[in-house]
Design a protein around this motif. Structure first.
Motif, short mmCIF file in Angstrom:
data_model
loop_
_atom_site.label_atom_id
_atom_site.label_comp_id
_atom_site.label_asym_id
_atom_site.label_seq_id
_atom_site.Cartn_x
_atom_site.Cartn_y
_atom_site.Cartn_z
N GLU A 217 0.86 -1.25 0.06
CA GLU A 217 -0.08 -0.03 0.01
C GLU A 217 0.78 1.18 -0.20
O GLU A 217 0.29 2.43 0.02
CB GLU A 217 -0.82 0.18 1.24
CG GLU A 217 -1.95 -1.12 1.28
CD GLU A 217 -2.61 -1.00 2.64
OE1 GLU A 217 -3.94 -1.05 2.52
OE2 GLU A 217 -2.05 -1.44 3.61
N ARG A 220 0.42 3.92 -3.12
CA ARG A 220 -0.58 4.81 -3.16
C ARG A 220 -0.63 5.90 -1.67
O ARG A 220 -0.89 7.28 -2.04
CB ARG A 220 -1.89 3.96 -2.86
CG ARG A 220 -2.96 4.55 -2.72
CD ARG A 220 -4.35 3.60 -2.66
NE ARG A 220 -5.53 4.24 -2.30
CZ ARG A 220 -6.09 4.55 -0.94
NH1 ARG A 220 -5.34 4.21 -0.16
NH2 ARG A 220 -7.13 5.11 -0.80
N ARG A 223 1.68 8.51 -2.87
CA ARG A 223 0.96 9.66 -3.94
C ARG A 223 0.10 10.69 -3.15
O ARG A 223 0.17 11.86 -3.71
CB ARG A 223 0.19 8.63 -4.98
CG ARG A 223 1.12 8.25 -5.96
CD ARG A 223 0.35 7.66 -7.26
NE ARG A 223 -0.70 6.46 -6.87
CZ ARG A 223 -0.27 5.03 -6.96
NH1 ARG A 223 1.01 4.89 -7.48
NH2 ARG A 223 -1.11 4.19 -6.71
N ALA A 224 -0.66 9.89 -2.20
CA ALA A 224 -1.43 10.77 -1.44
C ALA A 224 -0.92 12.08 -0.60
O ALA A 224 -1.20 12.96 -0.46
CB ALA A 224 -2.37 9.97 -0.40
N TYR A 339 -6.45 8.59 5.42
CA TYR A 339 -6.14 7.15 5.90
C TYR A 339 -6.61 7.18 7.44
O TYR A 339 -5.71 6.42 8.28
CB TYR A 339 -4.34 6.82 5.88
CG TYR A 339 -4.02 6.71 4.32
CD1 TYR A 339 -3.92 5.11 4.16
CD2 TYR A 339 -4.09 7.29 3.48
CE1 TYR A 339 -3.52 4.68 2.87
CE2 TYR A 339 -3.55 7.00 2.32
CZ TYR A 339 -3.34 5.67 1.84
OH TYR A 339 -2.87 5.20 0.69
N ALA A 410 5.93 5.54 -7.82
CA ALA A 410 4.57 5.85 -7.47
C ALA A 410 4.09 7.06 -8.15
O ALA A 410 3.09 7.44 -8.72
CB ALA A 410 4.41 5.98 -6.04
N VAL A 414 1.42 8.22 -11.90
CA VAL A 414 0.33 9.12 -11.93
C VAL A 414 -0.03 9.82 -13.26
O VAL A 414 0.56 10.02 -13.84
CB VAL A 414 0.57 10.33 -10.82
CG1 VAL A 414 -0.69 11.64 -11.13
CG2 VAL A 414 0.84 10.03 -9.67
#
Length: 414
Positions: A217, A220, A223-224, A339, A410, A414
């Motif tokens: 994970e 992701r 990227r967040a 999250y 990552a 995008v």
């Protein structure tokens, strides 16, 4: 022969009109209703004190105080007289007690308890205890008298903390409240401790279990984090990135003084007094924690030095630079990223431990020592510190390089 007094009735009380002069309507045994020319009606009780002197008690206005209530008050006063107690002095004593009770609010007693205890605490621990009370407890029950504070009010405050995901903090606050009530009882301010009956109110805490993402994970998540940079202050963002790189405990990071990180240092030595096991009241582990700093961490620290290096702390509180950043600051960034409930500041430690062992294939021992999981045996502890430091330095650089690779991949996706 004493004058016969006909007991009053509600009809008599309601229909009696004010006159030009004061009117007294007697109910017998010293109780009467006083009707003033302005129309107000007040219950009075005339009696002789224990010393024989005549005195007067006021029971309140009619009809707020009914005939039945006035007679009850008369009966209570006469019983006090039979017991050798002056009703007027008893009334005054009750007023003083009530005023004293109102003055002893939960916050006032808690601050007195804190002032009494802080002499045996470290300054940082004392500050943390008071700060947490000010944040979590005082806003809800601080102004209320500690005497008679209902169970349900305290339970509501603790569950409010629990519902935001801070189960461990709720548990600690329950223990603090229990001590405050115990102090109040010993001081003669309260007569019971409602927190002693709350052992099963809160959710059980699973030792060592904190929400954390897995290595799968991680892309992701990165990227967040990148997409939220614009909404995150630079100092806060550096805190998150540094925590990810060195995975020390949140308090060890945000409470760090610049004196621990002189310019050019390649190792961060955290004094044992700031470590979790060093803060124990009983048998603290007096071992400094050495954190080998990868190149990327050194670069972040030097950038941070330009932003906050003029002060005492790496991560000062925005409102009060003498205090560290709030524990919730990093958590709020993680929540904004989407999250909440899936990742915490402590989760970076879990992520690093699992990834370094499973993906980078490092042995358990150096990873465990880097997490400051100290063995109990003193001889073994000294050996571990010496034996794994070089390996840990290589491991920390490999972890930082791994994060760089995953970040590039990552963001390019995008």
């Amino acid at each position: 022969m004493p004058k016969l007094v006909i007991p009053l009735t509600d009809l008599k009380l309601k229909t009696t009109k004010a006159g030009a002069k004061l009117i007294k309507l007697s109910d017998g045994d010293g109780l009467y209703l006083e009707v003033l020319p302005n129309g107000s009606k007040t219950w009075r009780f005339r009696f002789r004190q224990v010393n024989g002197k005549e005195n007067l008690l006021t029971f309140g206005p009619y009809p707020d105080v009914s005939l039945v209530e006035a007679r009850t008050k008369r009966a209570q006063a006469r019983q006090l007289l039979r017991d050798g107690i002056d009703p007027a002095r008893d009334r005054d004593a009750q007023r003083v007690a009530a005023a004293d009770q109102r003055a002893h609010t939960f916050e006032r007693v808690a601050r007195d308890w804190h002032a009494n205890k802080m002499k045996s605490w470290s300054p940082q621990y004392a500050e943390n205890v008071l700060h947490r009370l000010e944040q979590d407890i005082f806003p809800d029950i601080g102004p209320e008298p500690i005497m008679g504070l209902p169970h349900r009010r305290i339970i509501a405050v603790l569950r409010k903390i629990e519902t935001r995901g801070a189960v461990e903090i709720a548990k600690r606050q329950r223990a603090v409240c229990r001590q405050i009530f115990s102090y109040a009882i010993q001081s003669g301010i309260a007569d019971r401790n409602p927190v002693t009956d709350m052992a099963d109110i809160l959710q059980p805490v699973s030792p060592g279990h904190f929400p954390a993402i897995t290595s799968e994970e991680l892309p992701r998540f990165l990227r967040a984090l990148h997409s939220n940079e614009a909404r995150t202050g630079r100092v806060t963002l550096l805190a998150v990135r540094l925590m990810m790189l060195v995975f020390i405990r949140t308090s060890e990071l945000i409470e760090a003084p610049w004196s621990e990180l002189p310019p050019g240092t390649k190792q961060w030595v955290i004094p044992w007094r700031r470590m979790k096991l060093g803060k124990r009241h009983l048998n603290p582990i007096k071992v400094d924690h050495v954190v080998p700093l990868p190149r990327q961490a050194v670069e972040l620290i030097e950038e941070l030095r330009k932003l906050t290096g003029g002060g005492a702390l790496l991560f000062p509180n925005m409102r009060d630079h003498s205090r560290p950043m709030s524990n919730n600051t990093i958590l709020k960034v993680i929540e904004r990223m989407g999250y909440k409930g899936d990742m915490t500041g402590h989760g970076f430690r879990t992520l690093a431990m699992s990834t370094i062992k499973e993906t980078l294939k490092y042995r358990h021992e150096p990873v465990d020592r880097q997490l400051a999981h100290v063995v109990k045996d003193k001889v073994q502890r000294a050996y571990d510190r010496a034996a794994y430091l070089d390996e840990r330095a290589v491991m920390m650089q490999a972890w930082a390089d791994y994060l760089d690779v995953v970040t590039r991949e990552a963001l390019s996706a995008v």
